[in-house]
Design a protein around this motif. Structure first.
Motif, mmCIF file in Angstrom:
data_model
loop_
_atom_site.group_PDB
_atom_site.id
_atom_site.type_symbol
_atom_site.label_atom_id
_atom_site.label_comp_id
_atom_site.label_asym_id
_atom_site.label_seq_id
_atom_site.Cartn_x
_atom_site.Cartn_y
_atom_site.Cartn_z
ATOM 1 N N THR A 291 0.142 7.590 1.638
ATOM 2 C CA THR A 291 0.191 6.961 0.322
ATOM 3 C C THR A 291 1.418 6.067 0.234
ATOM 4 O OG1 THR A 291 -0.856 8.922 -0.660
ATOM 5 C CG2 THR A 291 0.173 7.355 -2.170
ATOM 6 N N ASP A 292 1.198 4.768 -0.001
ATOM 7 C CA ASP A 292 2.295 3.789 -0.100
ATOM 8 C C ASP A 292 3.275 3.926 1.067
ATOM 9 O OD1 ASP A 292 1.307 2.740 -2.486
ATOM 10 O OD2 ASP A 292 2.333 4.246 -3.687
ATOM 11 N N THR B 273 5.565 3.138 3.968
ATOM 12 C CA THR B 273 6.365 1.991 4.390
ATOM 13 C C THR B 273 7.272 2.399 5.549
ATOM 14 O OG1 THR B 273 6.376 1.036 2.170
ATOM 15 C CG2 THR B 273 8.106 0.298 3.671
ATOM 16 N N GLY C 102 3.501 -0.467 2.512
ATOM 17 C CA GLY C 102 2.761 0.189 1.428
ATOM 18 C C GLY C 102 1.330 0.521 1.771
ATOM 19 N N SER D 106 -1.905 2.792 2.151
ATOM 20 C CA SER D 106 -2.542 4.006 1.640
ATOM 21 C C SER D 106 -3.894 4.153 2.321
ATOM 22 C CB SER D 106 -2.721 3.941 0.120
ATOM 23 O OG SER D 106 -1.464 3.928 -0.548
ATOM 24 N N GLY E 72 7.365 6.443 0.864
ATOM 25 C CA GLY E 72 5.957 6.801 0.706
ATOM 26 C C GLY E 72 5.692 8.193 1.237
ATOM 27 N N ARG F 64 -0.249 -4.275 6.587
ATOM 28 C CA ARG F 64 -1.084 -3.904 5.432
ATOM 29 C C ARG F 64 -2.544 -3.751 5.869
ATOM 30 N NH1 ARG F 64 1.041 -8.269 0.868
ATOM 31 N NH2 ARG F 64 3.237 -7.548 0.827
#
Length: 227
Positions: free
Chosen positions: A8-9, A11, A26, A28, A63, A219
């Motif tokens: 989750t998020d 980084t 970030g 998830s 995160g 990402r």
């Protein structure tokens, strides 16, 4: 579907100042039981970093990364080592087999290190699945590349891990041996209800998966499940 591993998020940043690199920005994502996921993307997109962070092989900057309901960032080295040994399996491009041990000893090594007795019925099933029943007394140097990688898959499966992370598992193999290993991972998901997350740059390898996740610049840019 039961979630086996999730982020989750998430980084991950390497370096500071002018050398600062955001490897994961970030992210998830979640992986469910009995699912085969391929992670793809260009070089430097964060594929291997994501796998290493979610497997507890690398620390995260911020995160969350979890195996089941266990938050990896909250574990000290001893507990993290135990979790990786007991709940996670690994298959690497370079095989990472012990050259002085025979095939049978390589398969049970993680169990031996943890002081755990193997489930003989499960072990026989795994070894039969990988097709190495007649090679158990051979050392890695006496096996072909494809056989060595199948042995690495058997080692990853031996402890009945909740999830197997495979980093370019066919990268050092010819096309025939690579297809064998991919078929074996596919079979582990179908027959053994394993969860497999595979980093690959090869679309043909990714075609064996139920789901393909694409990364770019740290990402998730695409997440496609098969029909």
């Amino acid at each position: 579907m039961k979630v086996v591993s999730s982020a989750t998020d998430l980084t991950k940043v390497y370096g500071r100042g002018e050398t600062r690199v955001v490897a994961l920005d970030g992210v998830s994502i979640a992986f469910g039981r009995g699912e085969f996921t391929a992670i793809m993307g260009p070089s430097g997109s964060g594929k291997s970093t994501l796998m290493h962070c979610m497997a507890g092989l690398d620390s995260i900057t911020s995160g969350s990364a979890r195996i089941g309901d266990v938050e990896l960032a909250g574990l000290d080295d001893r507990r993290l080592t135990r979790l990786r040994r007991d709940r996670v399996g690994f298959v690497f491009q370079a095989f990472n087999l012990m050259p002085t041990l025979n095939a049978a000893e390589n398969v049970t090594l993680p169990l031996d290190l943890g002081g755990r007795r193997p489930d003989r019925e499960w072990l026989d099933r795994v070894i039969s699945t990988v097709g190495l029943s007649d090679r158990l007394h051979h050392r890695p140097a006496e096996l072909s590349g494809g056989q060595q990688q199948r042995l690495a898959v058997a080692r990853a499966l031996a402890s009945r891990p909740e999830i197997i992370f495979a980093d370019e598992p066919t990268g050092n193999l010819d096309s025939r041996s690579g297809a064998e290993v991919l078929g074996l991972l596919r079979e582990a998901v179908r027959e053994l209800d394993s969860t497999v997350v595979m980093v690959t740059h090869d679309p043909a390898a990714a075609a064996h998966a139920d789901r393909v996740v694409h990364l770019a610049d740290g990402r998730v840019v695409d997440d496609v499940r098969g029909a």
